[in-house]
Design an enzyme around this catalytic site. Structure first.
Site, PDB file in Angstrom:
ATOM      1  N   LYS A  90       0.735  -1.146  -0.049  1.00  0.00           N
ATOM      2  CA  LYS A  90      -0.003  -0.083   0.114  1.00  0.00           C
ATOM      3  C   LYS A  90       1.072   1.059  -0.004  1.00  0.00           C
ATOM      4  O   LYS A  90       1.871   1.412   0.407  1.00  0.00           O
ATOM      5  CB  LYS A  90      -0.962   0.073   1.159  1.00  0.00           C
ATOM      6  CG  LYS A  90      -2.021   1.297   1.523  1.00  0.00           C
ATOM      7  CD  LYS A  90      -2.827   0.522   2.745  1.00  0.00           C
ATOM      8  CE  LYS A  90      -3.520   1.961   2.897  1.00  0.00           C
ATOM      9  NZ  LYS A  90      -4.488   1.639   4.095  1.00  0.00           N
ATOM     10  N   SER A 164      -9.484   1.811   3.624  1.00  0.00           N
ATOM     11  CA  SER A 164      -8.541   2.531   2.738  1.00  0.00           C
ATOM     12  C   SER A 164      -7.548   1.411   1.806  1.00  0.00           C
ATOM     13  O   SER A 164      -6.755   2.385   0.924  1.00  0.00           O
ATOM     14  CB  SER A 164      -7.693   3.456   3.377  1.00  0.00           C
ATOM     15  OG  SER A 164      -6.840   2.856   4.286  1.00  0.00           O
ATOM     16  N   SER A 188      -9.571  -0.749   7.728  1.00  0.00           N
ATOM     17  CA  SER A 188      -8.906  -0.546   6.282  1.00  0.00           C
ATOM     18  C   SER A 188      -8.418  -1.787   5.448  1.00  0.00           C
ATOM     19  O   SER A 188      -8.306  -1.673   4.412  1.00  0.00           O
ATOM     20  CB  SER A 188      -8.012   0.630   6.420  1.00  0.00           C
ATOM     21  OG  SER A 188      -8.504   1.821   6.490  1.00  0.00           O
TER      22      SER A 188
END
Length: 485
Positions: A90, A164, A188
Site C-alpha cells: 500500500k 482504505s 482498512s
C-alpha cells in the site's frame, strides 16, 4: 447466500487465479520462474490500470531485477518463504527511492529507505511490483481521490473495493498479485477484504512493524495482509512480521502458518450484531445479517458452541478513538509539510485532531487499559467474537464524491460502523468471505479475538475456508488483459 449476479461483473467458479501457495509449488517444481511470474504480473497490472486502477506506482525495472536475482538464488539452492513471489504494498509504506504519497496530490521527497515491512518481505524473497492506491491518509472506506481517480471493485465496475486498502484488495481480487500488504486503522484491511471476497488479517498491534514510524496513528493503525486463502495470508504475515529496534510495540513472535490446518478444538463463539456508539445511526443490511447467521450455523456444525453476546462498547471509546485517529492526521500532515495538497475533508479532520491532541489524546491513551479490561470481559464467556465486517454491501464507486466532511462521516459510519474498536484495543481480527448479496456483491464477517490470538483466529478461519471453498469463486475479468496464469 444467493450467488445470482445482477451487476456488471459475473462470477465464475473455474479456478483461474492461482494462489500464492500454488505459485510457490510451481516455482519449486521448475514449472515456472520468478521472472515469468513477475512479467505476467506487470503485464496484468499494465493492462488493467486504465480500468481497474489499483496501483499508484509500478516498480517494473526493480521488480524484474529482483525476480532475476530470485531465480539465481533458487538455482543456487537457497530456500526463502516467498522467494520469487510478486507482492504489492500500500502507498502508505515507504519503498526506497519512491515518494510515499498516501493518497494525496503532490510530490513529497522519495523515501530514503525501505520500511521495515518491505525490508522483511524482500528478505523473505518477495518481489515488490508496486504500490497500491489508497484514499487520502487512509481515512475512509473508499479508494479514490484527485491524485489518482477511482479504484474499482473487480466484482463490479460500478462499485468501490472499499478502503482504505482498496488498491491492495483490488489487485489481489483481480489476480494481479497473489497477496498484498495493507494497513488497518479502523477496518482498512478488513473492509476491502469483505467487499472483494478476500481474507484480510488485522494482526496484533506491533506484529508487523510500522517503522520508520514507531507506531502509526497513535497505535490504532497496524500493517496487515490481504490474500485469497488463509494459508497465503498466514505465509505473508509470517514473512512480514517482526520489529525494528525503535518500535513501541513488540509482541512475542509466533509462526501463524503452523496453525492453518490445526484444529482449534471446540470453541465458544459469541455472535454479536451490536454497533459501538458512532455519532450516527447504522442498520445491518438483512443479507449481511443472513450471511452472519450462516457462518454461525457452520461453526455450530463444526462443533463449536454458539452464543449471543456483545462486547461492552461505551461512548468514551468513541471519543478516545476519534482523538487518536485525527491526531494521527496532524502527525502525517507535519511529515508532509507543504509538499502535498489536502482534501477539504482532511483539513477539517486535521483541525479536529489538533484540538483533541492538546488534552484529550493523553487521556485517551491512558484509558486504553480500562477499555481492554471492559471489552476483554467477553472472553470469560467466549473464545472468539463473530461479527459483521460491514453493515452494508459495497458502495457505488462515486458515492463519496463531492461530499462535505459531515456527509462523508455519516455515509462512512452507516456503511462501516463496527471494525474500529479492535484498532483501539490493538487486538487481532480477521475478515473471512461469507457469501454474496442477491446482486452478486461480496459479504465478509470478522473473527475477533483477545491479545495475541492470531493462531486461534487463523485456525478457525481455516476451518471455515475448508467448508466454504471461497477460493474457487472469482470475478469475471471485465478489466483489460489477463491475470497471472
Amino acid at each position: 447466500m444467493s450467488a445470482t449476479v445482477k451487476n456488471p461483473a459475473r462470477m465464475i467458479t473455474t479456478p483461474s487465479f492461482p494462489t500464492l501457495t500454488q505459485l510457490l509449488y510451481r516455482l519449486a517444481s521448475g514449472a515456472t520462474t520468478s521472472e515469468q511470474l513477475v512479467r505476467e504480473s506487470l503485464k496484468a497490472i499494465e493492462d488493467s490500470q486504465p480500468t481497474l486502477n489499483a496501483f499508484r506506482v509500478v516498480l517494473a525495472g526493480q521488480a524484474l531485477a529482483d525476480a532475476a536475482e530470485a531465480d539465481r538464488k533458487r538455482a543456487a539452492g537457497q530456500h526463502l518463504p516467498l522467494l520469487g513471489i510478486p507482492i504489492a504494498v500500500k502507498d502508505d509504506v515507504d519503498v526506497a527511492g519512491v515518494p510515499t504519497r498516501f493518497g494525496t496530490v503532490g510530490d513529497p521527497p522519495p523515501a530514503t529507505a525501505d520500511a521495515e515491512v518491505v525490508r522483511r518481505l524482500r528478505a523473505a524473497g518477495a518481489v515488490i511490483v508496486g504500490k497500491t492506491n489508497t484514499c487520502e491518509l487512509g481515512q475512509w472506506p473508499f479508494t479514490s481521490g484527485p491524485g489518482f481517480g477511482h479504484t474499482y471493485n473487480p466484482w463490479s465496475r460500478r462499485h468501490s473495493p472499499g478502503g482504505s486498502s482498496g488498491g491492495s484488495a483490488a489487485a489481489v481480487a483481480a489476480g494481479l498479485v497473489p497477496a498484498a500488504i495493507g494497513s488497518d486503522g479502523a477496518g482498512s484491511v478488513r473492509i476491502p477484504a469483505a467487499w472483494t471476497n478476500l481474507v484480510g488479517i488485522k494482526p496484533q498491534r506491533g506484529r508487523i512493524s510500522t517503522w520508520p514510524l514507531p507506531e502509526a496513528f497513535n497505535g490504532i493503525t497496524v500493517n496487515g495482509v490481504l490474500a485469497r486463502t488463509v494459508t497465503d495470508a498466514a505465509l505473508v504475515l509470517d514473512a512480514a512480521a517482526g520489529n525494528a529496534p525503535g518500535d513501541l510495540h513488540k509482541p512475542d513472535p509466533v509462526r501463524v502458518s503452523d496453525y492453518v490446518s490445526r484444529a482449534p478444538g471446540a470453541l465458544r463463539v459469541a455472535v454479536s450484531t451490536a454497533f459501538p456508539f458512532n455519532f450516527f445511526r447504522s442498520t445491518l443490511h438483512p443479507e449481511i445479517a443472513s450471511a452472519l447467521q450462516g457462518v454461525a450455523d457452520q461453526l455450530g456444525q463444526l462443533g463449536h458452541r454458539i452464543t449471543r453476546a456483545d462486547p461492552d462498547y461505551n461512548l468514551r471509546m468513541s471519543w478516545n478513538f476519534l482523538s487518536r485517529s485525527t491526531a494521527g492526521l496532524v502527525q502525517w500532515s507535519q511529515r508532509f509539510g507543504s509538499d502535498v495538497e489536502l482534501d477539504a475533508r482532511t483539513v477539517s479532520n486535521i483541525r479536529t485532531g489538533w484540538l483533541l491532541s492538546q488534552h484529550t489524546l493523553r487521556k485517551a491513551r491512558a484509558a486504553e487499559a480500562d477499555a481492554q479490561r471492559r471489552i476483554g470481559w467477553i472472553f470469560n464467556i467466549a473464545d472468539v467474537v463473530l461479527a459483521p465486517t460491514t453493515a452494508q454491501p459495497p458502495a457505488l464507486v462515486d458515492e463519496y464524491d463531492d461530499r462535505g466532511p459531515l456527509a462523508t462521516d455519516r455515509a462512512m459510519i452507516r456503511a462501516c460502523p463496527v471494525t474500529w474498536p479492535w484498532n483501539l484495543l490493538g487486538w487481532p481480527s480477521i475478515n473471512v468471505p461469507a457469501g454474496f448479496t442477491s446482486d452478486g456483491l461480496p459479504i465478509g464477517v470478522q473473527l475477533m479475538g483477545p491479545a495475541d490470538s492470531e493462531p486461534l483466529l487463523i485456525s478457525l478461519a481455516g476451518q471455515l475456508e475448508a467448508m466454504n471453498g471461497w477460493t474457487a469463486r472469482h470475478p469475471d475479468p471485465w478489466w483489460r488483459g489477463p491475470a497471472l496464469t
